[in-house]
Design a protein around this motif. Structure first.
Motif, PDB file in Angstrom:
ATOM      1  N   HIS A 108      -9.520   0.744   5.301  1.00  0.00           N
ATOM      2  CA  HIS A 108      -8.217   0.913   5.960  1.00  0.00           C
ATOM      3  C   HIS A 108      -8.412   1.807   7.189  1.00  0.00           C
ATOM      4  O   HIS A 108      -9.225   2.731   7.170  1.00  0.00           O
ATOM      5  CB  HIS A 108      -7.220   1.553   4.983  1.00  0.00           C
ATOM      6  N   ALA A 111      -0.326  -0.820  15.426  1.00  0.00           N
ATOM      7  CA  ALA A 111       0.890  -1.375  14.806  1.00  0.00           C
ATOM      8  C   ALA A 111       1.160  -0.762  13.431  1.00  0.00           C
ATOM      9  O   ALA A 111       2.159  -1.071  12.802  1.00  0.00           O
ATOM     10  CB  ALA A 111       0.765  -2.889  14.679  1.00  0.00           C
ATOM     11  N   ILE A 112       0.274   0.128  12.979  1.00  0.00           N
ATOM     12  CA  ILE A 112       0.436   0.669  11.633  1.00  0.00           C
ATOM     13  C   ILE A 112       1.356   1.881  11.640  1.00  0.00           C
ATOM     14  O   ILE A 112       1.064   2.889  12.294  1.00  0.00           O
ATOM     15  CB  ILE A 112      -0.935   1.026  11.010  1.00  0.00           C
ATOM     16  N   GLY A 113       2.465   1.747  10.941  1.00  0.00           N
ATOM     17  CA  GLY A 113       3.407   2.861  10.796  1.00  0.00           C
ATOM     18  C   GLY A 113       4.087   3.246  12.097  1.00  0.00           C
ATOM     19  O   GLY A 113       4.696   4.303  12.202  1.00  0.00           O
ATOM     20  N   GLY A 154      -1.291  -6.959   8.700  1.00  0.00           N
ATOM     21  CA  GLY A 154      -0.640  -5.691   8.355  1.00  0.00           C
ATOM     22  C   GLY A 154      -0.329  -4.907   9.613  1.00  0.00           C
ATOM     23  O   GLY A 154      -1.113  -4.895  10.578  1.00  0.00           O
ATOM     24  N   GLY A 155       0.823  -4.263   9.613  1.00  0.00           N
ATOM     25  CA  GLY A 155       1.237  -3.461  10.773  1.00  0.00           C
ATOM     26  C   GLY A 155       2.725  -3.637  10.982  1.00  0.00           C
ATOM     27  O   GLY A 155       3.162  -4.600  11.614  1.00  0.00           O
ATOM     28  N   SER A 156       3.493  -2.697  10.372  1.00  0.00           N
ATOM     29  CA  SER A 156       4.951  -2.714  10.511  1.00  0.00           C
ATOM     30  C   SER A 156       5.588  -4.048  10.107  1.00  0.00           C
ATOM     31  O   SER A 156       6.504  -4.538  10.759  1.00  0.00           O
ATOM     32  CB  SER A 156       5.361  -2.329  11.935  1.00  0.00           C
ATOM     33  N   VAL A 157       5.071  -4.627   9.007  1.00  0.00           N
ATOM     34  CA  VAL A 157       5.730  -5.823   8.459  1.00  0.00           C
ATOM     35  C   VAL A 157       7.029  -5.388   7.792  1.00  0.00           C
ATOM     36  O   VAL A 157       7.071  -4.399   7.050  1.00  0.00           O
ATOM     37  CB  VAL A 157       4.819  -6.550   7.436  1.00  0.00           C
ATOM     38  N   GLU A 202      -6.803   4.192   8.298  1.00  0.00           N
ATOM     39  CA  GLU A 202      -6.639   5.633   8.054  1.00  0.00           C
ATOM     40  C   GLU A 202      -7.926   6.227   7.470  1.00  0.00           C
ATOM     41  O   GLU A 202      -8.251   7.390   7.719  1.00  0.00           O
ATOM     42  CB  GLU A 202      -5.427   5.863   7.133  1.00  0.00           C
ATOM     43  N   GLY A 218       2.721  -1.366   4.404  1.00  0.00           N
ATOM     44  CA  GLY A 218       2.709   0.069   4.124  1.00  0.00           C
ATOM     45  C   GLY A 218       4.115   0.575   3.867  1.00  0.00           C
ATOM     46  O   GLY A 218       4.662   0.451   2.769  1.00  0.00           O
ATOM     47  N   GLY A 219       4.732   1.137   4.905  1.00  0.00           N
ATOM     48  CA  GLY A 219       6.037   1.784   4.769  1.00  0.00           C
ATOM     49  C   GLY A 219       7.083   0.973   4.020  1.00  0.00           C
ATOM     50  O   GLY A 219       7.790   1.501   3.155  1.00  0.00           O
ATOM     51  N   GLU A 233      -5.301  -5.544  10.664  1.00  0.00           N
ATOM     52  CA  GLU A 233      -4.297  -4.505  10.881  1.00  0.00           C
ATOM     53  C   GLU A 233      -4.567  -3.812  12.219  1.00  0.00           C
ATOM     54  O   GLU A 233      -5.379  -2.872  12.275  1.00  0.00           O
ATOM     55  CB  GLU A 233      -4.355  -3.475   9.761  1.00  0.00           C
ATOM     56  N   ASN A 245       0.870  -1.185   0.000  1.00  0.00           N
ATOM     57  CA  ASN A 245       0.000   0.000   0.000  1.00  0.00           C
ATOM     58  C   ASN A 245       0.901   1.227   0.000  1.00  0.00           C
ATOM     59  O   ASN A 245       1.513   1.536   1.021  1.00  0.00           O
ATOM     60  CB  ASN A 245      -0.891  -0.061   1.250  1.00  0.00           C
ATOM     61  N   LEU A 263      -0.223  -7.182   4.345  1.00  0.00           N
ATOM     62  CA  LEU A 263      -0.520  -5.880   3.751  1.00  0.00           C
ATOM     63  C   LEU A 263       0.545  -4.947   4.314  1.00  0.00           C
ATOM     64  O   LEU A 263       0.640  -4.746   5.521  1.00  0.00           O
ATOM     65  CB  LEU A 263      -1.939  -5.425   4.126  1.00  0.00           C
ATOM     66  N   LYS A 289       0.120   4.269  -0.222  1.00  0.00           N
ATOM     67  CA  LYS A 289      -0.523   5.416   0.448  1.00  0.00           C
ATOM     68  C   LYS A 289      -0.344   6.706  -0.362  1.00  0.00           C
ATOM     69  O   LYS A 289      -0.280   6.653  -1.577  1.00  0.00           O
ATOM     70  CB  LYS A 289       0.006   5.554   1.878  1.00  0.00           C
TER      71      LYS A 289
HETATM   72  C1  PEP Z   1      -0.810  -0.194   6.321  1.00  0.00           C
HETATM   73  O1  PEP Z   1      -0.986   1.000   6.280  1.00  0.00           O
HETATM   74  O2  PEP Z   1      -1.628  -0.947   5.806  1.00  0.00           O
HETATM   75  C2  PEP Z   1       0.365  -0.671   7.023  1.00  0.00           C
HETATM   76  C3  PEP Z   1       0.359  -1.905   7.432  1.00  0.00           C
HETATM   77  O3  PEP Z   1       1.386   0.209   7.222  1.00  0.00           O
HETATM   78  P1  PEP Z   1       2.841  -0.115   7.845  1.00  0.00           P
HETATM   79  O4  PEP Z   1       3.328  -1.383   7.177  1.00  0.00           O
HETATM   80  O5  PEP Z   1       3.667   1.059   7.510  1.00  0.00           O
HETATM   81  O6  PEP Z   1       2.658  -0.317   9.302  1.00  0.00           O
END
Ligand code: PEP
Length: 249
Positions: free
Chosen positions: A94, A170-172, A210-213, A96, A233-234, A166, A9, A231, A11
């Protein structure tokens, strides 16, 4: 062999030129990758990235879509427009969108049904805040998001749905749920799905975490029985991190 679904993603990052450059590198470096891989650029880059991904097994995704097919909806992008560009999956609900733009379960559900109607796979995101987790509401929150998000989705269409767990905290943030904690929530999501569709159908649903993978935690997460993909993100914004995630085994 089990195949995992790894989605990036992007973003609100990257110009068209930057998106094209990243897509070209991924196309090259992920050639022959055994997982199902998807990238979701910003709307503005979808057409250009679609062009780059021609002839590649990397799928094109979108990060959101409007809840109507077309009409007077200033600022929205419709499912028909996404389909026209070759978008195969769309991230819906999501955190966000839920938290910054106040998208509720009913709106998310409307989008899920619309995506399915037009043959685009929905990635339904669910997740609890830290406060909800710490106050013992985790299962209630996740259960409601899954049930409401899938309202009206029949068993035949469920095959096209991915659920992404997610945890909002844990996201970002650099904080990852431990593989054990994540797997426990995935197992709970599967239990909710089994209640709605039966054990067999629930088993077949892809549930992403998903979450800081990151490259260094992906293998331990994917080793868990109820985690079927990620999933990201960063870490999806650079080939140096996304390629080893997609090629984690
Ligand atoms: C996301 O926004 O879906 C996500 C998992 O972000 P991040 O990997 O940066 O935590």
């Amino acid at each position: 062999m089990r195949s995992y679904f790894i989605a990036g993603n992007w973003k609100m990052h990257k110009t068209v030129a930057e998106s094209v450059a990243l897509a070209k590198e991924l196309k090259d470096k992920l050639a022959g990758c055994s997982e199902k891989v998807l990238v979701a650029p910003a709307f503005t880059s979808l057409a250009a990235v679609a062009e780059v991904l021609k002839g590649s097994s990397i799928l094109l995704g979108a990060q959101n879509m409007g809840p109507e097919e077309q009409g007077a909806h200033t600022g929205e992008v419709s499912v028909l427009m996404l389909k026209d560009l070759g978008v195969k999956a769309v991230i819906l609900g999501h955190s966000e969108r839920r938290h910054s733009y106040l998208e509720g379960d009913a709106l998310v559900n409307k989008k899920v049904l619309l995506a399915l109607k037009h043959g685009i796979e929905p990635i339904l995101c669910v997740g609890e805040t830290l406060e909800e987790r710490e106050s013992g509401k985790l299962e209630a929150v996740i259960g409601t998001q899954v049930r409401e998000g899938l309202k009206g989705v029949d068993e035949g269409s469920l095959k096209a749905v991915t659920v992404a767990y997610e945890p909002v905290w844990a996201i970002g943030t650099g904080k990852t749920a431990t593989p054990e904690d994540a797997d426990a929530v995935h197992a709970y999501i599967r239990k909710v799905l089994a209640g709605l569709y039966g054990e067999q159908a629930a088993k077949a649903v892809c549930i992403q975490y998903g979450g800081s993978v990151k490259p260094d935690n992906v293998a331990a997460l994917m080793a868990k029985p109820n985690i079927d993909g990620a999933l990201v993100g960063g870490a999806s914004l650079k080939t140096e991190s996304f390629v080893p995630i997609a090629r984690f085994r």
